[in-house]
Design an enzyme around this catalytic site. Structure first.
Site, mmCIF file in Angstrom:
data_model
loop_
_atom_site.group_PDB
_atom_site.id
_atom_site.type_symbol
_atom_site.label_atom_id
_atom_site.label_comp_id
_atom_site.label_asym_id
_atom_site.label_seq_id
_atom_site.Cartn_x
_atom_site.Cartn_y
_atom_site.Cartn_z
ATOM 1 N N CYS A 166 0.875 -1.178 0.000
ATOM 2 C CA CYS A 166 0.000 0.000 0.000
ATOM 3 C C CYS A 166 0.912 1.228 0.000
ATOM 4 C CB CYS A 166 -0.898 -0.006 1.232
ATOM 5 S SG CYS A 166 0.043 0.062 2.765
ATOM 6 N N HIS B 226 5.862 -6.547 7.946
ATOM 7 C CA HIS B 226 5.688 -7.962 8.268
ATOM 8 C C HIS B 226 5.984 -8.823 7.049
ATOM 9 C CE1 HIS B 226 3.000 -6.787 11.878
ATOM 10 N NE2 HIS B 226 4.268 -6.933 12.232
ATOM 11 N N HIS C 278 3.056 1.929 11.018
ATOM 12 C CA HIS C 278 2.026 1.795 12.066
ATOM 13 C C HIS C 278 2.023 2.971 13.040
ATOM 14 C CE1 HIS C 278 1.643 -2.288 10.890
ATOM 15 N NE2 HIS C 278 2.688 -2.763 11.508
ATOM 16 N N HIS D 167 -2.378 -4.701 18.474
ATOM 17 C CA HIS D 167 -1.693 -4.232 17.261
ATOM 18 C C HIS D 167 -0.937 -2.935 17.562
ATOM 19 C CE1 HIS D 167 -0.956 -2.876 13.185
ATOM 20 N NE2 HIS D 167 -1.247 -4.094 12.771
ATOM 21 N N GLU E 274 -0.310 -0.342 15.842
ATOM 22 C CA GLU E 274 -0.978 0.902 15.414
ATOM 23 C C GLU E 274 -1.965 1.370 16.490
ATOM 24 O OE1 GLU E 274 -3.249 0.820 11.663
ATOM 25 O OE2 GLU E 274 -4.520 2.367 12.533
ATOM 26 N N THR F 279 -6.870 1.608 11.087
ATOM 27 C CA THR F 279 -7.011 1.853 9.646
ATOM 28 C C THR F 279 -7.347 0.600 8.839
ATOM 29 O OG1 THR F 279 -4.619 1.623 9.408
ATOM 30 C CG2 THR F 279 -5.474 3.865 9.582
ATOM 31 N N CYS G 112 -8.726 2.842 6.243
ATOM 32 C CA CYS G 112 -8.009 3.194 5.007
ATOM 33 C C CYS G 112 -8.584 2.376 3.851
ATOM 34 C CB CYS G 112 -6.534 2.894 5.201
ATOM 35 S SG CYS G 112 -5.623 2.938 3.680
ATOM 36 N N ASN H 189 -2.781 -9.107 7.469
ATOM 37 C CA ASN H 189 -3.633 -8.757 6.328
ATOM 38 C C ASN H 189 -3.500 -9.782 5.202
ATOM 39 O OD1 ASN H 189 -2.172 -7.389 3.843
ATOM 40 N ND2 ASN H 189 -1.035 -6.792 5.657
ATOM 41 N N SER I 244 2.283 -5.933 2.714
ATOM 42 C CA SER I 244 3.717 -5.879 3.012
ATOM 43 C C SER I 244 4.525 -6.774 2.059
ATOM 44 C CB SER I 244 3.945 -6.289 4.467
ATOM 45 O OG SER I 244 3.181 -7.420 4.784
#
Ligand code: F3S
Length: 292
Positions: A12, A40, A72, A122, A124, A160, A188, A218, A260
């Site tokens: 991203c 990651h 993050h 997490h 973030e 996000t 996001c 993810n 990632s």
């Protein structure tokens, strides 16, 4: 066999930006340290390590240089500690994450009880909570939101990468409480676009390959989405893990990749699948010739 790559597969904007910042610093000959793994993905982290990029989990005792804050983000105390330790900070916090941190801080300053929808483990989310001085509450789902004892003004914001539906469920649970509720959808779009594209592609192919780190949540989520489309789905980190058996007799294969996963790994996987396909086609042709 046709090999199709899903739209929005791979990095991203925020992850690409963080990697670009690290590579720029390395290119300038600086000593670069990342606070936790930059992304990651073990292959990218290994490649960076070969370029001299170090990873620290604890700033105390780490020697100085350029300290990269990953996409993050982190809480204000980390910036403070980094400065005290003599680091020069390279802030690769994704601008979208910065926006959530700022919202969390501003709402707290205005007397709102901030509620973060997301995963409390997490980094973030931990960073966002830190911007409220530890006052924000974190809820993972509707049940946790229902269980909150709230009064006065509350503000709901989201990690996000949260699923839109989860935010909506949490919001309706909070709407049932006697509070003045402000809601900001801080999800996001990159994540939902990648997931939607994977879902669409999985529905039109015979087999899906999902590329990304095994420690990438993810990427694991993308694999679950593809499995949900009832198509055989394989999660690999690199092209070496591909098994030609998976593609035997298949007409169409799809590929997607987590946020990632770098472009070079995706290209290697697509190339290897194309090669496997050609080898299988050649073998079939030779067998047909022998039979004729
Ligand atoms: Fe940023 Fe969205 Fe990626 S918040 S790090 S662009 S998933």
């Amino acid at each position: 066999m046709q090999v199709l790559l899903a739209d929005h597969a791979g990095f991203c904007f925020g992850v690409q930006r963080a990697l670009d910042q690290v590579e720029k610093e390395v290119g300038q000959g600086n000593r670069v340290v990342t606070y936790g793994p930059l992304i990651h993905n073990p292959q990218v982290v290994e490649r960076l390590a070969r370029q001299g990029v170090e990873e620290v989990k604890d700033l105390a005792g780490a020697s100085s240089g350029k300290l990269v804050i990953r996409s993050h983000g982190v809480g204000p105390e980390v910036y403070e500690q980094a400065k005290q330790c003599g680091f020069d900070i390279v802030d690769a916090t994704c601008p979208f994450v910065h926006k959530v941190q700022k919202l969390a801080k501003d709402f707290t300053d205005q007397g709102y009880q901030v509620i973060v929808a997301g995963d409390r483990n997490h980094p973030e989310v931990q960073g966002i909570v830190a911007w409220t001085g530890g006052k924000a509450l974190v809820v993972a789902d509707e049940q946790e939101a229902k269980a909150l004892d709230l009064q006065g003004k509350a503000a709901l914001i989201a990690q996000t990468t949260l699923k839109e539906a989860t935010l909506r469920h949490i919001e309706s649970a909070l709407r049932g409480k006697p509070i003045e509720l402000a809601v900001r959808n801080t999800i996001c779009a990159a994540t939902s676009k990648r997931q939607d594209a994977a879902r669409r592609l999985a529905a039109e192919v015979d087999v899906m390959v999902v590329v990304g780190g095994r420690n990438s949540s993810n990427t694991a989520k993308l694999a679950q989405i593809c499995q949900g489309a009832a198509v055989p789905t394989y999660h690999v980190e690199t092209a070496d893990e591909l098994d030609p058996e998976w593609f035997q007799g298949k007409q169409k294969a799809g590929v997607t990749a987590g946020a990632s996963t770098p472009r070079w790994i995706i290209e290697e996987v697509v190339q290897r699948m194309t090669d496997v396909n050609q080898e299988q086609a050649t073998t079939e042709l030779n067998e047909q010739k022998q039979e004729a």
